[in-house]
Design a protein around this motif. Sequence first.
Motif, PDB file in Angstrom:
ATOM      1  N   GLN A  13      73.679  45.931  13.922  1.00 31.80           N
ATOM      2  CA  GLN A  13      74.078  44.706  13.227  1.00 31.80           C
ATOM      3  C   GLN A  13      75.234  44.081  14.009  1.00 31.80           C
ATOM      4  O   GLN A  13      76.222  44.745  14.309  1.00 31.80           O
ATOM      5  N   ARG A  14      75.105  42.779  14.360  1.00 29.90           N
ATOM      6  CA  ARG A  14      76.145  42.072  15.098  1.00 29.90           C
ATOM      7  C   ARG A  14      76.562  40.845  14.276  1.00 29.90           C
ATOM      8  O   ARG A  14      75.728  39.982  13.975  1.00 29.90           O
ATOM      9  N   GLY A  98      68.197  37.562   2.393  1.00 31.49           N
ATOM     10  CA  GLY A  98      67.077  36.958   3.097  1.00 31.49           C
ATOM     11  C   GLY A  98      67.030  37.427   4.537  1.00 31.49           C
ATOM     12  O   GLY A  98      68.060  37.798   5.104  1.00 31.49           O
ATOM     13  N   VAL A  99      65.854  37.429   5.120  1.00 33.38           N
ATOM     14  CA  VAL A  99      65.691  37.738   6.539  1.00 33.38           C
ATOM     15  C   VAL A  99      64.806  36.671   7.171  1.00 33.38           C
ATOM     16  O   VAL A  99      63.866  36.180   6.561  1.00 33.38           O
ATOM     17  N   TYR A 119      66.080  40.199  13.619  1.00 31.31           N
ATOM     18  CA  TYR A 119      66.119  39.223  12.533  1.00 31.31           C
ATOM     19  C   TYR A 119      67.541  38.799  12.198  1.00 31.31           C
ATOM     20  O   TYR A 119      68.508  39.503  12.464  1.00 31.31           O
ATOM     21  N   GLU A 120      67.620  37.613  11.608  1.00 31.04           N
ATOM     22  CA  GLU A 120      68.867  37.133  11.039  1.00 31.04           C
ATOM     23  C   GLU A 120      68.916  37.607   9.595  1.00 31.04           C
ATOM     24  O   GLU A 120      67.949  37.455   8.843  1.00 31.04           O
ATOM     25  N   ARG A 126      73.412  32.372   3.289  1.00 30.06           N
ATOM     26  CA  ARG A 126      74.308  32.159   4.425  1.00 30.06           C
ATOM     27  C   ARG A 126      74.126  33.300   5.410  1.00 30.06           C
ATOM     28  O   ARG A 126      74.002  34.457   5.017  1.00 30.06           O
ATOM     29  N   LYS A 127      74.138  32.951   6.697  1.00 31.29           N
ATOM     30  CA  LYS A 127      73.957  33.960   7.736  1.00 31.29           C
ATOM     31  C   LYS A 127      75.098  34.972   7.679  1.00 31.29           C
ATOM     32  O   LYS A 127      76.266  34.619   7.666  1.00 31.29           O
ATOM     33  N   LEU A 128      74.720  36.241   7.668  1.00 29.06           N
ATOM     34  CA  LEU A 128      75.688  37.325   7.699  1.00 29.06           C
ATOM     35  C   LEU A 128      75.753  37.946   9.089  1.00 29.06           C
ATOM     36  O   LEU A 128      76.826  38.194   9.622  1.00 29.06           O
TER      37      LEU A 128
END
Length: 147
Positions: A13-14, A98-99, A119-120, A126-128
């Motif tokens: 995870q980045r 969400g992905v 995946y995001e 909101r993007k994590l």
Amino acid sequence: MKKDVLVSVLGTQRNDVGETDTIHLVTEGKMFIKPNSYYIVYNESEISGMEGTTTSLKIETNRVTLNRMGRSELKQTFEEGVLNESVYVTPYGSMHMGVIPSKVQVDLGDKGGSINLEYELQFDQRKLSDNSLLITVKEENRFSELR
């Protein structure tokens, strides 16, 4: 058909400032072979932070569905370019998640193989972080240590 397998899960995870967190889990599991899909089932451990949870993966050619049951619950589908939203239920509360997968690569056969997901990850729309998940599955040979 059902087989005993060794499952390796490498997750990275980045976040948006470039910090990276990695987890690696190796565990025994079961692989079920169906006509158009494979199922991988394994128990999470303390290492993953989800002890008491069973994870099942339904693997199809272009789609992977992750289903967690037990202490934590989640059903998430990974299909390239498709936003999938779900509710992640933990002992501490529920979160909307969400992905949006940019890569869903499946190379799996009756003796094992790999699943590569990029995946995001979103929480509350909101993007994590940007995530990758590499799952490898090998047929378990219980007699290999006797050779």
